[in-house]
Write a protein that holds these residues in place. Structure first.
Motif, mmCIF file in Angstrom:
data_model
loop_
_atom_site.group_PDB
_atom_site.id
_atom_site.type_symbol
_atom_site.label_atom_id
_atom_site.label_comp_id
_atom_site.label_asym_id
_atom_site.label_seq_id
_atom_site.Cartn_x
_atom_site.Cartn_y
_atom_site.Cartn_z
ATOM 1 N N ILE A 15 0.627 41.377 27.784
ATOM 2 C CA ILE A 15 1.644 41.252 26.527
ATOM 3 C C ILE A 15 1.553 39.754 26.729
ATOM 4 C CG2 ILE A 15 4.284 40.289 26.434
ATOM 5 C CD1 ILE A 15 4.724 42.704 28.774
ATOM 6 N N ASP A 16 1.201 39.413 25.629
ATOM 7 C CA ASP A 16 1.088 37.934 24.510
ATOM 8 C C ASP A 16 1.909 37.704 24.625
ATOM 9 O OD1 ASP A 16 -1.287 38.957 24.509
ATOM 10 O OD2 ASP A 16 -0.897 38.781 22.453
ATOM 11 N N VAL A 17 2.508 36.279 25.496
ATOM 12 C CA VAL A 17 3.503 35.188 25.726
ATOM 13 C C VAL A 17 2.789 34.120 24.981
ATOM 14 C CG1 VAL A 17 5.266 34.595 26.972
ATOM 15 C CG2 VAL A 17 4.070 36.793 27.826
ATOM 16 N N ALA A 18 3.726 33.619 23.429
ATOM 17 C CA ALA A 18 3.966 32.298 23.334
ATOM 18 C C ALA A 18 4.394 31.369 23.513
ATOM 19 C CB ALA A 18 3.528 31.758 22.181
ATOM 20 N N LEU A 19 4.634 29.654 23.910
ATOM 21 C CA LEU A 19 6.221 29.437 24.078
ATOM 22 C C LEU A 19 4.953 28.397 22.350
ATOM 23 C CD1 LEU A 19 7.904 27.816 25.129
ATOM 24 C CD2 LEU A 19 6.411 26.693 26.909
ATOM 25 N N THR A 29 8.830 23.201 7.756
ATOM 26 C CA THR A 29 8.926 23.635 8.867
ATOM 27 C C THR A 29 7.593 24.148 9.730
ATOM 28 O OG1 THR A 29 11.134 25.351 8.517
ATOM 29 C CG2 THR A 29 9.825 25.642 10.606
ATOM 30 N N THR A 30 7.990 23.110 11.267
ATOM 31 C CA THR A 30 6.032 23.682 11.497
ATOM 32 C C THR A 30 6.619 23.802 12.902
ATOM 33 O OG1 THR A 30 6.733 20.832 12.624
ATOM 34 C CG2 THR A 30 5.703 20.788 10.897
ATOM 35 N N ILE A 31 5.420 24.533 13.169
ATOM 36 C CA ILE A 31 5.655 25.210 14.813
ATOM 37 C C ILE A 31 3.897 25.291 15.343
ATOM 38 C CG2 ILE A 31 5.168 27.837 15.074
ATOM 39 C CD1 ILE A 31 6.773 28.785 13.457
ATOM 40 N N GLN A 32 4.149 24.418 16.459
ATOM 41 C CA GLN A 32 3.057 24.302 17.518
ATOM 42 C C GLN A 32 3.335 25.090 18.893
ATOM 43 O OE1 GLN A 32 2.540 20.279 18.363
ATOM 44 N NE2 GLN A 32 0.895 20.322 19.742
ATOM 45 N N CYS A 33 2.130 25.930 19.527
ATOM 46 C CA CYS A 33 1.487 26.708 20.205
ATOM 47 C C CYS A 33 1.694 25.903 21.468
ATOM 48 C CB CYS A 33 0.913 27.776 20.062
ATOM 49 S SG CYS A 33 1.314 28.947 21.890
ATOM 50 N N VAL A 34 2.390 25.735 21.858
ATOM 51 C CA VAL A 34 2.765 24.390 23.796
ATOM 52 C C VAL A 34 1.455 25.421 24.322
ATOM 53 C CG1 VAL A 34 3.812 23.167 24.791
ATOM 54 C CG2 VAL A 34 5.102 23.566 22.846
ATOM 55 N N ASP A 35 1.879 26.768 24.776
ATOM 56 C CA ASP A 35 1.133 27.192 25.803
ATOM 57 C C ASP A 35 1.299 28.771 25.905
ATOM 58 O OD1 ASP A 35 0.056 27.962 28.374
ATOM 59 O OD2 ASP A 35 1.959 26.895 29.722
ATOM 60 N N PHE A 36 0.037 29.499 26.371
ATOM 61 C CA PHE A 36 0.136 30.613 26.218
ATOM 62 C C PHE A 36 -0.801 31.853 27.476
ATOM 63 C CE2 PHE A 36 -2.794 33.971 25.068
ATOM 64 C CZ PHE A 36 -1.854 35.269 24.245
ATOM 65 N N ILE A 37 -0.031 32.781 27.373
ATOM 66 C CA ILE A 37 -0.540 33.439 28.833
ATOM 67 C C ILE A 37 -0.591 35.064 27.993
ATOM 68 C CG2 ILE A 37 0.579 31.881 30.778
ATOM 69 C CD1 ILE A 37 2.784 33.775 30.714
ATOM 70 N N VAL A 38 -1.376 35.783 28.859
ATOM 71 C CA VAL A 38 -0.815 37.081 28.671
ATOM 72 C C VAL A 38 -0.238 37.467 29.853
ATOM 73 C CG1 VAL A 38 -1.727 39.428 28.719
ATOM 74 C CG2 VAL A 38 -3.288 36.849 27.079
ATOM 75 N N TYR A 39 0.120 38.262 29.805
ATOM 76 C CA TYR A 39 0.770 39.002 31.399
ATOM 77 C C TYR A 39 0.749 40.403 31.515
ATOM 78 C CZ TYR A 39 4.906 39.978 34.291
ATOM 79 O OH TYR A 39 5.197 40.884 35.274
ATOM 80 N N GLU A 76 10.684 39.923 32.425
ATOM 81 C CA GLU A 76 9.032 39.323 33.423
ATOM 82 C C GLU A 76 8.586 38.522 33.139
ATOM 83 O OE1 GLU A 76 8.399 42.604 35.371
ATOM 84 O OE2 GLU A 76 9.659 42.796 36.453
ATOM 85 N N ALA A 77 7.499 39.078 32.446
ATOM 86 C CA ALA A 77 6.521 37.757 30.840
ATOM 87 C C ALA A 77 7.305 36.461 30.826
ATOM 88 C CB ALA A 77 6.167 39.055 29.770
ATOM 89 N N VAL A 78 8.435 36.553 30.198
ATOM 90 C CA VAL A 78 9.005 35.734 30.106
ATOM 91 C C VAL A 78 9.545 34.526 30.965
ATOM 92 C CG1 VAL A 78 11.710 34.321 28.500
ATOM 93 C CG2 VAL A 78 10.502 36.380 27.588
ATOM 94 N N LYS A 79 9.969 35.092 32.294
ATOM 95 C CA LYS A 79 10.040 34.574 33.536
ATOM 96 C C LYS A 79 8.886 33.656 33.448
ATOM 97 C CE LYS A 79 13.690 37.740 34.895
ATOM 98 N NZ LYS A 79 14.228 38.386 35.976
#
Length: 84
Positions: A15-19, A29-39, A76-79
């Protein structure tokens, strides 16, 4: 505002998780990816997803159960992202 986005593709690699940080309104509107993980998706859940896609021996009850199971994996990925 901070937002977490989830995506899982057909490869079932995880699961790709983007903050993301979202600022502004409308066209500004602007969007910036702060962090990214693959769960990782547990193998047991992957097997159920594959079986559901084949529709072989998979009942409506099984699909409903899988919906809740996958929802738990997503939570769980969000946590994990929140802890990071």
């Amino acid at each position: 505002m901070l937002a977490i986005g989830l995506m899982s593709g057909t490869s079932l690699d995880g699961i790709d998780v983007a903050l993301c940080e979202v600022n502004g309104w409308g066209e500004n509107t602007t969007i910036q990816c702060v962090d990214f993980i693959v769960y990782p998706i547990p193998e047991k859940t992957k097997d159920k997803i594959r079986k559901a896609c084949l529709s072989v021996g998979f009942s409506t009850r099984d699909v409903c159960s899988l919906n809740f199971e996958f929802g738990k994996v997503c939570s769980e990925a969000v946590k994990k992202m929140k802890k990071k």
